[in-house]
Every structure is written in structure tokens, then in C-alpha cells.
Design a protein around this motif. Structure first.
Motif, PDB file in Angstrom:
ATOM      1  N   LEU A 151       1.002  -1.057   0.081  1.00 51.70           N
ATOM      2  CA  LEU A 151       0.030   0.061  -0.078  1.00 51.70           C
ATOM      3  C   LEU A 151       0.820   1.176   0.194  1.00 51.70           C
ATOM      4  CD1 LEU A 151      -2.460  -1.267   2.812  1.00 51.70           C
ATOM      5  CD2 LEU A 151      -2.525  -1.601   0.436  1.00 51.70           C
ATOM      6  N   TRP A 164       2.808  -0.884   4.379  1.00 49.59           N
ATOM      7  CA  TRP A 164       2.058   0.484   4.162  1.00 49.59           C
ATOM      8  C   TRP A 164       3.058   1.531   4.496  1.00 49.59           C
ATOM      9  CZ3 TRP A 164       2.103   5.090   6.950  1.00 49.59           C
ATOM     10  CH2 TRP A 164       1.061   5.960   6.857  1.00 49.59           C
ATOM     11  N   THR A 169      -7.637   0.251   4.889  1.00 48.91           N
ATOM     12  CA  THR A 169      -6.561  -0.464   5.256  1.00 48.91           C
ATOM     13  C   THR A 169      -6.773  -1.342   6.444  1.00 48.91           C
ATOM     14  OG1 THR A 169      -5.267   1.463   4.592  1.00 48.91           O
ATOM     15  CG2 THR A 169      -4.089  -0.066   6.017  1.00 48.91           C
TER      16      THR A 169
END
Length: 505
Positions: A87, A403, A383
Motif C-alpha cells: 500500500l 504501508w 487498510t
């Protein structure tokens, strides 16, 4: 009368096609003959040692042979991760408003950043001409969450609920201070364009576990501020064969461009056309021995299989309402960050090895409190939902979730500063990322920064260290995944990088 609907038989090769391949133009003649004559001359000068066998067998200088030996050894050891979802928060999320809690700054509002902290470090052109560098404490509250009692900002309430699954690295650092080289560095291991992306290296090294979908798929949020551009080279193959590049899936009627058949063109016609095209490409490959021809053949074959597999994986019609509630209302709108997180889970279930999500809009030079609040609202729920969804399906234990952005933000304000409004400039010397899932210790925080989150005081992690660790979790020794191009051996981590073993299980 001639029957215009009657299909004429296609015969291959035709005399004209054979004649074409029997002719050599001037450039091809010089290329082929000079290589042959040059090799003979070099062999004579070396006393034919160039072509002699060694005591360990025949020595081959062919790049293809070296690549085959490299690939045969993979994986180098048992992998912890079978697949990765990355991500990428493009623009540089501020660590001050997310994970790096600095309570001592509250009483330093407006004071100039001490020279002893800055240590003469480079500033961007946007801050270099400021008369002062006024300290800007975050206006957002932090609380401790989970059994790990990890500090998380109030802007991330959903992420806070899964914090015990996260390994938060607060001591990341990079070498690039501007967006394009910084993103390129993270995605390819070099600040200059032209190198293969992480996903392409993984595709090259490990291949696919699903013959009907690409190994490396890219999703870009449509509901994000396009403050900094994204380029296809960020998921490109660089000097690797083109079959290893990432494939971007869109959100429209045709998620993969040029994949669907044209109007009034049925599947049988398509299959027949591809059959003839494969014969032409095979004939060309036998004449020129160009690896890109083989790559193109493989791409056409994959495209044909994707005509069935892509519509199936893109459809969320069979997802229960409970799943949409988990990811949030945006998950019903294809192309949003939430919808892409849900799609990523579906792709991972189909054994797609590397899925990359890009969400732009984290570059808050001004009006940061409002801007970052909007960014967190658009991404936080989905998320966390991805972590929850993977975990309950038994996928998190062998899926690595990442992330983070390309750098962090400065403790000082760029431009206007008030008690409730400020901006932050780029800061590559310390910032926060997190990982979760396969092979990563859950519920820990690694690395420390000083009271200004300006310098690392414990356990620094360089971009190449992050890349080496990612490959390690996939069973790859980053120093042994090599590709030779233009006479040099390249790797994702260039000539640096070490695995961050303390964060691994």
C-alpha cells in the motif's frame, strides 16, 4: 458470384515471407557477420582459450545461461511469504500526525529548529529561503492501543484496532528529498529511471502461481488528490524482458485496456487469430532469437486467458454486505482506495504474487491538518479491513502487507504557522512505515527518532534494507537475485542493503 463470407485458408509461411527472411539488409549483414568474424579473431588472439573447456566443464559467457542458473536456485531458502500487497501512500505521509508521537513539541510551538538538531542537513528549495524554521507540534491527539500499547493518532482509529498485528518501523530513511527520485528509489532501488521495479524483480525471480492472471498487478486510487504524478515506469520492467512488467487494472468498463474482443468479434475468431500470430512470432523468433519475441508470445497467451479470469476476479457481486460494511461504503465504488483494497484481497486469494496499490495526495506543504485528516479518512478503514479480512481467511500468515510512502515530513512548518494550521516540507532522514503478516513480528515498534523526529537515534533502516528484507521474506537472498544488462550485473538493492532480522519471526 464470389462468396465474400467464405473464409480463405491461411497458409504459413508464404513464399513472400520466406523470401523476406532469406534477404539480409546492410545493417543485419554487418551485425551478424561482424559478430562471427570478431569472435573468431578474438579466439585466435587468445589461443582458442575462449572456446576451450575448463576442468569444471564448459565455460559459457551467454547471459541466458547465467540467468538460468540464477533462477534454478530460487527460492534460496524456505519463504515466509507467498504473496505481497504493498500500500504505497504517494506524497510522503507525515509521521507526526500518524505514528511518531512527540509530546515534548507541544511547548515549543513557533520556536526555531535548533541548529544542533538540523546539523546542516539539506533543505528543499521550498524551505531553503525561509528566515526561520518554526516548530509545528501536531494538533492531533495520540493514545495507546492494543496489548502492545502502541501510540497511534486519533486520525487512524481503525488502524489502531489492528495495531497488535503491525510491525511499525519508525527509523526509515532515504537519500532522495524530492518526490520523483524518492518514489523511483523505493520502487526500483535507484533514483534514476530505467531499473526494474520491485514487483518485476519478484516476477522475474519467482514466476507465477496463477497461469490466468499476471504475477504483478497495480491498482491506482481514483479518489485521491493527484498532487504528484505517477508514472508507469514505477511498475515497469526496466531492462528485464517486458513480460515481467506490472499490469495496471483500471476501474472502468475495461479494467485492462485492449483485452476485450472488438464488437462483432467472437472468441473463436480471436483464438484463430492468436494461433496464426503465434506461428508468425515463433518463426520470427527462430530467425532472430530475440527474447522479446518470446515475451510477446507469452503476453498474447496471457491476454487470451485473462479474457475469462479478469471479469471473474473484478466482480464483487458475490461479496456479502458484511464485507462491504467492513471496508466501508467506498468499497462499492470501483476504483476507490477501499474498492482496490477489497480487489487486492480477491487477487491475493487467486495467488497473484505481488499487488501494489498507489494512493496519491499525501504531499501537504500547507493546510496539513485538514489535508491529512481527509487522506486518513479515505484510507484508514479499508487498510484495517484488509488486515482483518486476510487474517480471518487464513491468508495473513503467508501474505506480507506493507504501508508507507517515499519519505516523511519536517518538524518545522513550511510557510504559515498558527496553533491550528501549518504545513510540512519533505524529510528523508527519518519517517515511519509498517509491515504486517508473513514472517514479521506483530505488535512491535522498531527504531527510534529524536524528540523532533528529525534524526534517528536507534536502529536505522535504509530503503535498501527494506528491499532486502522484503525479498528475504519471499525466500530470496537479495545479493543473489541478479540480472546482467549492458555488461554489468544488477540487483534491486544495487550494492547495499542488509536484512533487518530483529523484526522477523
Amino acid at each position: 458470384m464470389e462468396d465474400h463470407h467464405h473464409k480463405k485458408e491461411f497458409r504459413l509461411p508464404s513464399p513472400d515471407f520466406n523470401e523476406l527472411h532469406q534477404k539480409l539488409d546492410r545493417r543485419e549483414f554487418l551485425t551478424k557477420t561482424s559478430m562471427g568474424i570478431g569472435a573468431l579473431a578474438l579466439g585466435y588472439l587468445l589461443g582458442n582459450k575462449l572456446f576451450a573447456g575448463s576442468s569444471q566443464g564448459t565455460v559459457s559467457s551467454a547471459t541466458g545461461d547465467m540467468e538460468q542458473e540464477i533462477l534454478k536456485a530460487l527460492p534460496h531458502f524456505a519463504p515466509k511469504a507467498k504473496r505481497v500487497v504493498y500500500l504505497f501512500m504517494s506524497g510522503g505521509p507525515s509521521q507526526f500526525e500518524t505514528f511518531d508521537y512527540k509530546p515534548k513539541l507541544v511547548n515549543m510551538l513557533g520556536k526555531n529548529l535548533p541548529d544542533s538538531v538540523r546539523k546542516g542537513q539539506r533543505l528543499t528549495g521550498m524551505s531553503a529561503n525561509q528566515s526561520s524554521l518554526p516548530i509545528a507540534p501536531s494538533i492531533y491527539n495520540f493514545n495507546q492501543y492494543g496489548q502492545s500499547q502502541t501510540w497511534v493518532s486519533e486520525l487512524l482509529p481503525h488502524t489502531a484496532k489492528v495495531v497488535d498485528d503491525l510491525c511499525i518501523v519508525k527509523s526509515m530513511y532515504s537519500e532522495a528529498i524530492n518526490h520523483d527520485p524518492a518514489i523511483t528509489f523505493f520502487q526500483t532501488g535507484n533514483q534514476q529511471p530505467g531499473r526494474p521495479s520491485i514487483g518485476s524483480w519478484i516476477n522475474y525471480g519467482l514466476g507465477t502461481d496463477n497461469q490466468n492472471l499476471p504475477t504483478f498487478i497495480v491498482l491506482v486510487s481514483k479518489n485521491a488528490t493527484k498532487d504528484q504524478p505517477l508514472y508507469a515506469r514505477l511498475w515497469g520492467n526496466g531492462f528485464l524482458p517486458s513480460k515481467f512488467q506490472g499490469v495496471q487494472f483500471g476501474s472502468g468498463k475495461d479494467p485492462v485496456l485492449f483485452l476485450n474482443n472488438p464488437t462483432s468479434y467472437d472468441g473463436k475468431d480471436r483464438q484463430e487469430m492468436l494461433g496464426y500470430l503465434e506461428k508468425l512470432n515463433t518463426l520470427q523468433n527462430s530467425s532472430y532469437n530475440d527474447p522479446e519475441v518470446e515475451a510477446r508470445i507469452a503476453q498474447y497467451e496471457m491476454a487470451y486467458r485473462m479474457q475469462t479470469s479478469v471479469p471473474e476476479v473484478m466482480s464483487t457481486a458475490n461479496e456479502p454486505d458484511e464485507v462491504f460494511d467492513l471496508y466501508g461504503p467506498d468499497s462499492r465504488d470501483p476504483g476507490t482506495y477501499a474498492a482496490n483494497c477489497l480487489l487486492a484481497r480477491k487477487l491475493l486469494e487467486k495467488e497473484v504474487k505481488f499487488v501494489q496499490l498507489y494512493h496519491q495526495g499525501w504531499d501537504q506543504h500547507g493546510n496539513l491538518p485538514k489535508g491529512i485528516a481527509e487522506q486518513c479518512k479515505a484510507t484508514d478503514r479499508a487498510t484495517a479491513a484488509l488486515i482483518i479480512d486476510l487474517k480471518r481467511r487464513g491468508l495473513l500468515e503467508d501474505t506480507l502487507v506493507i504501508w508507507g510512502g517515499e519519505f516523511g515530513r519536517t518538524v518545522y512548518s513550511q510557510g504559515k504557522l498558527t496553533a491550528t494550521d501549518y504545513g510540512r516540507d519533505h524529510h528523508p532522514r527519518c519517517f515511519t512505515m509498517w509491515m504486517a503478516g508473513a514472517g514479521v513480528k506483530p505488535g512491535i515498534t522498531f527504531g527510534e527518532t529524536d524528540d523532533f523526529s528529525y534524526n534517528i537515534v536507534k536502529d536505522p533502516v535504509h530503503v535498501h534494507d527494506f528491499q532486502a528484507t522484503l525479498l528475504h521474506l519471499l525466500g530470496i537472498d537479495h545479493e543473489r537475485l541478479i540480472y546482467k544488462s549492458q555488461g554489468r550485473r544488477f540487483r534491486l538493492t544495487d550494492v547495499a542493503g542488509k536484512v533487518v532480522h530483529p523484526i522477523l519471526t
